[in-house]
Design an enzyme around this catalytic site. Structure first.
Site, PDB file in Angstrom:
ATOM      1  N   GLU A 183      -0.699   2.996 -15.648  1.00 12.77           N
ATOM      2  CA  GLU A 183      -1.421   2.920 -14.370  1.00 12.77           C
ATOM      3  C   GLU A 183      -1.704   4.324 -13.851  1.00 12.77           C
ATOM      4  O   GLU A 183      -2.800   4.622 -13.368  1.00 12.77           O
ATOM      5  CB  GLU A 183      -0.598   2.145 -13.334  1.00 12.77           C
ATOM      6  CG  GLU A 183      -0.419   0.678 -13.658  1.00 12.77           C
ATOM      7  CD  GLU A 183       0.301  -0.081 -12.538  1.00 12.77           C
ATOM      8  OE1 GLU A 183       0.095   0.231 -11.365  1.00 12.77           O
ATOM      9  OE2 GLU A 183       1.082  -0.996 -12.867  1.00 12.77           O
TER      10      GLU A 183
ATOM     11  N   LEU B  55      -7.233  -9.139   1.838  1.00 15.35           N
ATOM     12  CA  LEU B  55      -8.274  -8.721   2.775  1.00 15.35           C
ATOM     13  C   LEU B  55      -9.202  -9.888   3.096  1.00 15.35           C
ATOM     14  O   LEU B  55      -9.404 -10.780   2.277  1.00 15.35           O
ATOM     15  CB  LEU B  55      -9.082  -7.576   2.159  1.00 15.35           C
ATOM     16  CG  LEU B  55      -8.255  -6.319   1.855  1.00 15.35           C
ATOM     17  CD1 LEU B  55      -9.077  -5.337   1.026  1.00 15.35           C
ATOM     18  CD2 LEU B  55      -7.770  -5.658   3.140  1.00 15.35           C
TER      19      LEU B  55
ATOM     20  N   HIS C  76      -4.381  -3.382 -10.734  1.00 16.70           N
ATOM     21  CA  HIS C  76      -3.582  -4.595 -10.860  1.00 16.70           C
ATOM     22  C   HIS C  76      -2.771  -4.516 -12.154  1.00 16.70           C
ATOM     23  O   HIS C  76      -3.300  -4.138 -13.199  1.00 16.70           O
ATOM     24  CB  HIS C  76      -4.509  -5.818 -10.889  1.00 16.70           C
ATOM     25  CG  HIS C  76      -3.754  -7.112 -10.965  1.00 16.70           C
ATOM     26  ND1 HIS C  76      -3.087  -7.632  -9.881  1.00 16.70           N
ATOM     27  CD2 HIS C  76      -3.535  -7.956 -12.000  1.00 16.70           C
ATOM     28  CE1 HIS C  76      -2.492  -8.755 -10.251  1.00 16.70           C
ATOM     29  NE2 HIS C  76      -2.745  -8.978 -11.529  1.00 16.70           N
TER      30      HIS C  76
ATOM     31  N   ASN D  30      -9.309  -1.514  -6.929  1.00 13.70           N
ATOM     32  CA  ASN D  30      -7.910  -1.933  -6.900  1.00 13.70           C
ATOM     33  C   ASN D  30      -7.309  -1.720  -8.285  1.00 13.70           C
ATOM     34  O   ASN D  30      -8.024  -1.762  -9.289  1.00 13.70           O
ATOM     35  CB  ASN D  30      -7.818  -3.421  -6.536  1.00 13.70           C
ATOM     36  CG  ASN D  30      -6.376  -3.915  -6.476  1.00 13.70           C
ATOM     37  OD1 ASN D  30      -5.503  -3.230  -5.953  1.00 13.70           O
ATOM     38  ND2 ASN D  30      -6.124  -5.103  -7.025  1.00 13.70           N
TER      39      ASN D  30
ATOM     40  N   VAL E 157      -9.310 -12.940  -5.116  1.00 14.91           N
ATOM     41  CA  VAL E 157      -8.198 -12.004  -5.368  1.00 14.91           C
ATOM     42  C   VAL E 157      -8.136 -11.618  -6.852  1.00 14.91           C
ATOM     43  O   VAL E 157      -8.082 -12.493  -7.719  1.00 14.91           O
ATOM     44  CB  VAL E 157      -6.864 -12.633  -4.914  1.00 14.91           C
ATOM     45  CG1 VAL E 157      -5.691 -11.731  -5.265  1.00 14.91           C
ATOM     46  CG2 VAL E 157      -6.889 -12.898  -3.419  1.00 14.91           C
ATOM     47  N   ASP E 158      -8.167 -10.326  -7.130  1.00 14.79           N
ATOM     48  CA  ASP E 158      -8.063  -9.775  -8.494  1.00 14.79           C
ATOM     49  C   ASP E 158      -9.181 -10.275  -9.410  1.00 14.79           C
ATOM     50  O   ASP E 158      -8.967 -10.460 -10.617  1.00 14.79           O
ATOM     51  CB  ASP E 158      -6.685 -10.105  -9.105  1.00 14.79           C
ATOM     52  CG  ASP E 158      -5.542  -9.553  -8.268  1.00 14.79           C
ATOM     53  OD1 ASP E 158      -5.700  -8.478  -7.669  1.00 14.79           O
ATOM     54  OD2 ASP E 158      -4.480 -10.205  -8.203  1.00 14.79           O
TER      55      ASP E 158
HETATM   56  C1  GRF Z   1       1.505  -1.256  -9.010  1.00 21.06           C
HETATM   57  O1  GRF Z   1       2.123  -1.920 -10.060  1.00 21.06           O
HETATM   58  C2  GRF Z   1       0.087  -1.713  -8.862  1.00 21.06           C
HETATM   59  O2  GRF Z   1      -0.518  -2.066 -10.071  1.00 21.06           O
HETATM   60  C3  GRF Z   1       0.222  -2.923  -7.990  1.00 21.06           C
HETATM   61  O3  GRF Z   1       1.236  -2.608  -7.089  1.00 21.06           O
HETATM   62  C4  GRF Z   1       2.114  -1.647  -7.671  1.00 21.06           C
HETATM   63  C5  GRF Z   1       2.175  -0.495  -6.717  1.00 21.06           C
HETATM   64  O4  GRF Z   1       3.101   0.471  -7.114  1.00 21.06           O
HETATM   65  N1  GRF Z   1      -1.042  -3.262  -7.365  1.00 21.06           N
HETATM   66  P1  GRF Z   1       3.087   1.895  -6.434  1.00 21.06           P
HETATM   67  O5  GRF Z   1       3.293   1.675  -4.926  1.00 21.06           O
HETATM   68  O6  GRF Z   1       1.778   2.535  -6.711  1.00 21.06           O
HETATM   69  O7  GRF Z   1       4.228   2.626  -7.034  1.00 21.06           O
END
Ligand code: GRF
Length: 197
Positions: free
Chosen positions: A178, A97, A113, A111, A148-149
């Site tokens: 996640e 972005l 990551h 976000n 970034v990140d």
């Molecule tokens: C995930 O590993 C996330 O951490 C990264 O991109 C991937 C996206 O996977 N930023 P999904 O599209 O949510 O399955």
């Protein structure tokens, strides 16, 4: 409950994190609703998943704007404001972005990551963790800032790297976390917003 926070999830691909957020938002006590799923390319598989879940899918195709990234982001920003979106959750959104959108949504853009930031910003996080001989991997939810990140960390989950693991094995173990971490962290964040934190 007071009004739920209206969240737009940004994707570029399959959108499994988006699905986890959508699932979490079905709980009666969830402080957020997923009001929009936005992609930068029409091929993002998650758009169809969102539509099937009854959520508006919107593609703001970057190709329509050529090299003008800011024009692309102005169109995105207008779409978000037209829908009363309050928070952006980037979830596999694969376009860096510009300061325009980052500044416009400062403190309201998250976000996820797939690494234990500040380790391994950028791509190929699991391959780099394996190459370094790390014994753990993980994921981070953070606020988005210009670098970034790099933004302030809101939550992390760790998993072990086991003998014999390859990149897909680590990715799968991290992805499961996640799907737990993002809804949890977003809920805490939105509760904080409600309380004016
Ligand atoms: C995930 O590993 C996330 O951490 C990264 O991109 C991937 C996206 O996977 N930023 P999904 O599209 O949510 O399955």
């Amino acid at each position: 409950m007071t009004q739920r926070t209206k969240v737009a999830v940004f994707i570029s691909g399959r959108g499994s994190n988006m699905e986890a957020l959508v699932r979490a938002a079905r709980a009666a006590d969830c402080p957020f609703e997923i009001a929009l799923v936005l992609a930068n390319k029409p091929g993002a598989g998650g758009l169809a998943t969102a539509a099937a879940a009854g959520i508006e899918p919107l593609c703001v195709d970057q190709r329509d704007f050529g090299k003008d990234r800011q024009a692309h982001e102005r169109a995105i920003d207008a779409a978000l404001r037209a829908r009363g979106i309050q928070v952006i959750a980037l979830a596999g959104y694969m376009r860096i972005l510009t300061p325009f959108l980052v500044d416009a949504w400062a403190g309201r853009m998250l976000n996820i990551h797939p690494s234990l930031l500040p380790h391994y910003p950028g791509l190929d996080t699991h391959a780099r963790a394996l190459a370094a001989g790390d014994q753990e991997a993980g994921c981070t939810v953070h606020l988005v800032t210009a670098g970034v990140d790099e933004g302030p960390i809101l939550g992390q989950a760790r998993v072990p790297i086991l003998p014999g693991d390859d990149e897909p094995a680590v990715a799968l173990r991290v992805l499961a976390q996640e799907h737990r971490l993002y809804p949890e962290t977003l809920a805490t964040f939105c509760r904080g917003l409600e309380q004016g934190a």
